[in-house]
Design an enzyme around this catalytic site. Structure first.
Site, PDB file in Angstrom:
ATOM      1  N   ARG A 142       0.815  -1.217   0.000  1.00  0.00           N
ATOM      2  CA  ARG A 142       0.000   0.000   0.000  1.00  0.00           C
ATOM      3  C   ARG A 142       0.851   1.271   0.000  1.00  0.00           C
ATOM      4  O   ARG A 142       0.358   2.358  -0.280  1.00  0.00           O
ATOM      5  CB  ARG A 142      -0.957  -0.012   1.218  1.00  0.00           C
ATOM      6  CG  ARG A 142      -2.079  -1.027   1.087  1.00  0.00           C
ATOM      7  CD  ARG A 142      -2.807  -1.266   2.403  1.00  0.00           C
ATOM      8  NE  ARG A 142      -2.088  -2.175   3.288  1.00  0.00           N
ATOM      9  CZ  ARG A 142      -2.508  -2.536   4.505  1.00  0.00           C
ATOM     10  NH1 ARG A 142      -3.642  -2.037   4.984  1.00  0.00           N
ATOM     11  NH2 ARG A 142      -1.804  -3.375   5.240  1.00  0.00           N
ATOM     12  N   LYS A 169       8.759  -1.023   3.578  1.00  0.00           N
ATOM     13  CA  LYS A 169       7.916  -0.121   4.373  1.00  0.00           C
ATOM     14  C   LYS A 169       8.572   0.346   5.671  1.00  0.00           C
ATOM     15  O   LYS A 169       8.575   1.535   5.986  1.00  0.00           O
ATOM     16  CB  LYS A 169       6.570  -0.785   4.683  1.00  0.00           C
ATOM     17  CG  LYS A 169       5.703   0.045   5.619  1.00  0.00           C
ATOM     18  CD  LYS A 169       4.252  -0.335   5.608  1.00  0.00           C
ATOM     19  CE  LYS A 169       3.926  -1.554   6.413  1.00  0.00           C
ATOM     20  NZ  LYS A 169       2.478  -1.752   6.546  1.00  0.00           N
ATOM     21  N   GLU A 216     -10.670  -8.733  12.276  1.00  0.00           N
ATOM     22  CA  GLU A 216     -10.102  -7.872  11.236  1.00  0.00           C
ATOM     23  C   GLU A 216     -11.211  -7.123  10.502  1.00  0.00           C
ATOM     24  O   GLU A 216     -12.311  -7.655  10.304  1.00  0.00           O
ATOM     25  CB  GLU A 216      -9.294  -8.712  10.248  1.00  0.00           C
ATOM     26  CG  GLU A 216      -7.960  -9.162  10.801  1.00  0.00           C
ATOM     27  CD  GLU A 216      -7.148  -8.013  11.363  1.00  0.00           C
ATOM     28  OE1 GLU A 216      -6.661  -7.196  10.580  1.00  0.00           O
ATOM     29  OE2 GLU A 216      -7.030  -7.926  12.599  1.00  0.00           O
ATOM     30  N   ASN A 236      37.000  25.885  -2.840  1.00  0.00           N
ATOM     31  CA  ASN A 236      37.578  24.672  -2.255  1.00  0.00           C
ATOM     32  C   ASN A 236      37.677  23.519  -3.239  1.00  0.00           C
ATOM     33  O   ASN A 236      38.261  22.505  -2.926  1.00  0.00           O
ATOM     34  CB  ASN A 236      36.743  24.233  -1.034  1.00  0.00           C
ATOM     35  CG  ASN A 236      35.313  23.904  -1.409  1.00  0.00           C
ATOM     36  OD1 ASN A 236      34.743  24.516  -2.316  1.00  0.00           O
ATOM     37  ND2 ASN A 236      34.737  22.940  -0.731  1.00  0.00           N
TER      38      ASN A 236
END
Ligand code: UD1
Ligand code: MG
Length: 451
Positions: free
Chosen positions: A18, A25, A156, A370
């Protein structure tokens, strides 16, 4: 807070589809630190004797992060669900008979205090304790079905009835119990559900079936949030920023407009420092007491000394070290350079790979040259030196103590202590030439208009 025998299992093997991102993730950052790093820190704060991270095959970066925190990793060959993932960790905990705490790598905001409260619920009355929160929008989360204080089941979202979906007590993905009990129940979990997965959440109903009680500890929705999408990652970031700003304010840091300041997980700001609006702190920053960071400054990898004044619109990059009472003003960039006590670079300057001695004054438009396209070279400026505006200091080069560099000079050779270094075309004066020049310009403009 420390439990004598606590093991932590962190689930981090999910694909995170997702997120629609190539990065695993749990490596997405919150406050510049991977989510999994936050969870590993919490496990350490709880004094876990063993921490096991469940990873997907080939997730070498996730494994490396876990190992850097002293955790063990186990590979879950196929992502068959959270219950299956916890069961996979059993092999790494052979012989462990203490308390097992399950954390999710995608819930980065949970604190050690809340987890201690959860663990404290375990006892004679409840063999399993699960963490819940009241969500404004519970969509997607597992719902906790309770009877008074007792937790009966976690359902769920995808498997829930319309009535269960109306429950607003959501499962945070975190639970604790005796290792033996949890691993035993997990062997009985099946995958006859909407997602065809072995759910960790099923252990609650199974426990009831075995005459074991489960209970709920509640935490705030903000702390419990799980990150499954880029939108939720941004929400977690926002919540984390609020938390960090509040911590720093409580510790004595002043913010003119805290909601506009972005902090990193490792930002250190001492009490008595003042932070203006719209300041960004990247990783690796230390700001000492009495320092003031003015608006719109961007700071990373820098150490800002006591009483130093930075900005507005300053950029401090890695290796910038500002000692006491240094001033770095608007449109000044400092990289890998030390400004010693009281040195000043107030306007429009680049100082890279340099040392600026105590009390030196760097004029507007000064550039340390530099880099030649291949190598980086050092510029050394002595204490009390004065660099005139618009000087180019071509490194490697050394300006001695108390030396002066004339404005507009291109300095390629060292300037000794107390010497004046100046490179400049000679100035010519033509008396009364200005009106003649204007007349000539005006005539040219009129000619082009007619033509
Ligand atoms: C899960 C919970 C849900 C809870 C929510 C809280 C289950 C079945 N559901 O749902 O009740 O409200 O978290 O945020 O537990 N993972 C693995 N291996 C797997 C599957 C997942 O390691 O096979 C890891 C993931 O990397 C992630 C964590 O487990 O860190 C949770 O997985 P995720 O798919 O995000 O579960 P949710 O749908 O958020
Ligand atoms: Mg999740």
């Amino acid at each position: 807070m420390t439990q004598s025998r606590l093991a932590v299992v962190i689930l981090a093997a999910g694909q995170g589809t997702r997120m629609k991102s190539a990065l695993p993730k749990v490596l997405h950052p919150v406050g510049g630190r991977p989510m999994l790093g936050h969870v590993l820190n919490v496990a350490a704060a709880l004094g876990a004797v063993e921490t096991v991270v469940v990873v997907a095959p080939g997730a070498s970066e996730v494994e490396a992060l876990a190992k850097a925190h002293g955790a063990t990793t186990v590979v879950q060959d196929r992502q068959l669900g959270t219950g299956h993932a916890v069961a996979t960790a059993q092999s790494a905990l052979a012989g462990f008979d203490g308390t097992l705490l399950v954390l999710f790598g995608d819930s980065p905001l949970v604190t050690a205090d809340t987890l201690s409260r959860l663990i404290a619920r375990l006892g004679k009355e409840s063999e399993i304790a699960a963490l819940g929160f009241r969500a404004e929008d519970p969509t997607g989360y597992g719902r906790m079905v309770c009877d008074g204080d007792r937790l009966l089941a976690i359902v769920e979202h995808k498997d829930a009835t319309a009535e269960e979906r109306r429950l607003d007590l959501c499962f945070a993905g975190i639970l604790a119990g005796k290792a033996e009990t949890l691993f035993g129940l997990l062997t009985r979990v099946e995958n006859h559900n909407a997602q065809g997965e072995f759910y960790l959440t099923d252990v609650i109903a199974l426990a009831r079936g075995h005459g074991l009680d489960a209970s709920v500890a509640e935490g705030s929705a903000e702390e419990m949030m799980g990150v499954n999408s880029q939108g939720q990652l941004a929400q977690a970031e926002a919540a984390y920023q609020v938390r960090r700003r509040n911590e720093l304010m409580e510790a004595g840091v002043s913010f003119a407009a805290p909601e506009t300041v972005f902090l990193s997980a490792d930002t250190v700001i001492e009490a008595g420092a003042r932070i203006g609006p719209y300041v960004v702190f990247g990783p690796g920053v230390v700001i000492r007491a009495r320092a003031e960071i003015k608006a719109f400054s961007h700071i990373e990898g820098a150490d800002v000394g006591p009483g130093a004044l930075v900005g507005p619109f300053a950029r401090l990059r890695p290796g910038a070290k500002l000692e006491e009472d240094v001033h770095v003003g608007n449109f000044v960039e400092v990289k890998n350079a030390t400004l010693e006590k009281g040195a000043k670079a107030n306007h429009l300057t680049y100082l890279g790979d340099a040392r600026i001695g105590a009390g030196a004054n760097i004029g507007a438009g000064t550039i340390t040259c530099n880099y030649d396209g291949f190598g980086k070279y050092h510029t050394d400026i002595g204490a009390g030196a004065f660099i005139g505006s618009n000087a180019a200091l071509v490194a490697p080069v050394k300006i001695g103590d108390r030396a002066i560099v004339g404005a507009g000079s291109v300095i390629t050779k060292d300037v000794d202590a107390d010497a004046l270094g100046v490179t400049r075309g000679e100035q010519k004066i033509q008396a009364g030439a200005a009106p003649r020049l204007r007349a000539a310009y005006k005539a040219r403009k009129e000619k082009t208009k007619k033509g």
